[in-house]
Design an enzyme around this catalytic site. Structure first.
Site, PDB file in Angstrom:
ATOM      1  N   ASP A  30       0.820  -1.214   0.000  1.00  0.00           N
ATOM      2  CA  ASP A  30       0.000   0.000   0.000  1.00  0.00           C
ATOM      3  C   ASP A  30       0.849   1.256   0.000  1.00  0.00           C
ATOM      4  O   ASP A  30       2.037   1.244   0.338  1.00  0.00           O
ATOM      5  CB  ASP A  30      -0.972   0.006   1.167  1.00  0.00           C
ATOM      6  CG  ASP A  30      -0.286  -0.103   2.521  1.00  0.00           C
ATOM      7  OD1 ASP A  30       0.707  -0.857   2.622  1.00  0.00           O
ATOM      8  OD2 ASP A  30      -0.735   0.548   3.489  1.00  0.00           O
TER       9      ASP A  30
ATOM     10  N   GLU B 278      -0.034  -1.411   5.606  1.00  0.00           N
ATOM     11  CA  GLU B 278       1.044  -0.986   6.509  1.00  0.00           C
ATOM     12  C   GLU B 278       0.859   0.465   6.932  1.00  0.00           C
ATOM     13  O   GLU B 278       1.077   0.825   8.085  1.00  0.00           O
ATOM     14  CB  GLU B 278       2.400  -1.165   5.820  1.00  0.00           C
ATOM     15  CG  GLU B 278       3.607  -0.904   6.706  1.00  0.00           C
ATOM     16  CD  GLU B 278       4.086   0.551   6.715  1.00  0.00           C
ATOM     17  OE1 GLU B 278       4.957   0.890   7.540  1.00  0.00           O
ATOM     18  OE2 GLU B 278       3.590   1.353   5.889  1.00  0.00           O
TER      19      GLU B 278
END
Length: 479
Positions: free
Chosen positions: A79, A146
């Site tokens: 991400d 994350e």
């Protein structure tokens, strides 16, 4: 795909990166990026697994004759943080990121680039696909979410990391540094039920605001002793008590991972003491500039308030804030100059039926963090607060002389001509969570040079990617 970026050297790394920045992958929307990597791996005949949360694992056997050597995990997150310049039309859920090559950098001018952690993903996947060097058994783990709380790493199946010996996290941003530790942490919320009185007749209502502070990251910059707006305002209100100040609300801070830059309190006091209170405010305004030159206390007239805290409750609240530990409580004995343990008094909010105070604790040592959280809980409980502890995550205690560290130092001397600076970060990394699943993992975090992450104009230095690639292959060939 940006063909100019895809043609950079090492071509396999940059081709993967060029494809990644064309794929929307905000936190929680990583499925297309995961499928892209999964297809690459399966086309290469590699074994793949996904877990229930959306993390991806790719496995590659050791080169012929290397069976029985150590297994190494390469780890990165899928991400990105999506930020764009005001007025620039862009949808991170749909649009590919536009990037260009300028001054030795790959740059996104109006948005974030996603090099955090796209270039780490590209390095890991290129390693899994490359056949131009011999290596030990490899495993790549690509996590999700994350950037919004290390959620993917927290959901990893323990068996994915149960047996490998080493882990290389590729989420660092300075090629000259080798990270060997990070802080674990927790968020603690203290709730107090306010006690109210009617505002006495003849009282005048004003607000006091502390602003202009630098603030900063509650981990990486906590050691700089920057001003805390909540504590500074509490000190002013305690001094102003001689004017019979009665607080109606106290609010400050907006994120538990940021040192609070602003705080405001609304209060009533006898109207005939206005001039005296303004003098106290002016004196305090001059005093706090010794803390930070930009710090400012502003007082102004507000509409009359009907309710204020009782004197006893107000004293308990202010004393709890003023005497709350804030800042560094211990320095690391393993990494010189590194913060080991800290607390950030981050947020206070007033509602008619509840006052909440939020703080975040960090430490490279889990036992020390637990002790600090317990100390704060007892401190606020004496003021009548109830504590709730959330968001706990483990730290990664530094081992600056591990076998993997020495492998990277040898690789750095070979490829860069000098050793790396071994250091740690006083913030959470996925390594802390993954390391808790396998306490025998030897871990480091490394990466090429990134600039301006999480902001429009984010860039990655082209030559540093080539250097990181060469260094990574040297390590894997000698592990």
């Amino acid at each position: 795909m940006n063909e100019e970026i895809a043609a950079l050297k090492p071509e396999l790394v940059w081709k993967i990166f060029a494809n990644l920045i064309a794929i929307p992958r905000l936190s929680g929307n990583e499925s297309a990026a995961r499928e892209y990597l999964l297809n690459l791996a399966e086309d290469a005949g590699l074994r793949c697994k996904t877990d229930h949360y959306g993390n991806l694992m790719v496995e590659k056997p050791a080169s012929l004759g290397w069976a029985g050597c150590r297994t190494v995990i390469l780890q990165a997150h899928l991400d990105i943080v999506g930020q764009k310049n005001a007025g620039f039309e862009f949808d991170f859920a749909r649009d590919p990121i536009s990037a260009t090559i300028r001054d030795g950098m790959v740059v996104a001018d109006n948005t974030t680039l996603g090099a955090d952690n796209g270039i780490g993903v590209a390095l890991a996947m290129a390693t899994m696909l490359s056949n131009d060097f011999n290596h030990c058994a490899l495993r790549a783990i690509f996590t999700v979410e994350e950037e919004v709380g290390l959620h993917g790493a927290s959901a990893l199946p323990p068996e994915w990391v149960a047996y490998p010996h080493m882990l290389i996290n590729l989420d660092s941003e300075e090629l000259t540094k080798l990270y060997v530790g990070c802080a674990g942490g927790a968020r603690t919320t203290f709730s107090m039920v306010p006690e109210w009185d009617n505002t006495p007749p003849g009282h005048f209502t004003m607000s006091a605001t502390i602003s202009g502070l630098v603030g900063g990251h509650s981990g990486a910059e906590i050691h700089l002793k920057r001003g805390n707006a909540i504590k500074l305002l509490a000190h002013f209100l305690a001094i102003a008590k001689v004017m019979d100040v009665k607080i109606s609300s106290f609010d400050g801070g907006n994120a538990d991972n940021a040192i609070p830059r602003e705080a405001t309190a609304v209060f009533a006091f006898p109207g005939d003491k206005r001039d005296e209170l303004l003098k106290i405010a002016n004196d305090y305004n001059a005093k706090i500039k010794d803390c930070e030159s930009g710090a400012t206390l502003t007082v102004k007239v507000e509409p009359a308030v009907k309710k204020t805290f009782t004197s006893g409750f107000q004293d308990r609240l202010l004393n709890a804030i003023i005497n709350c530990v804030h800042g560094v409580t211990a320095m690391s004995d393993k990494i010189p100059g590194m913060t080991a343990t800290s607390n950030n008094l981050a947020i206070i909010k007033t509602a008619p039926d509840i006052i909440t105070i939020q703080a975040s604790q960090r430490s490279e040592n889990d036992a020390d963090r637990l002790e600090l959280t317990e100390q704060l809980t007892k401190h606020f409980e004496t003021a009548g607060a109830i504590a709730e502890i959330t968001g706990e995550y483990p730290g990664w205690e530094p081992n600056p002389d591990s076998g993997l560290v020495n492998l990277f130092q040898d690789a750095a001397k070979e490829t860069l001509g000098h050793k790396l600076k071994v250091t740690a970060i006083h913030a959470g990394l996925e390594c802390g969570i993954i390391g808790a699943l396998n306490r025998n993992l030897d871990m480091v975090s490394v990466g090429p040079n990134l600039h301006g992450i999480h902001a429009p104009g984010e860039s990655v230095e082209i030559e540093s990617v080539n250097q990181c690639w060469r260094m990574l292959k040297h390590v894997l060939a000698n592990a």
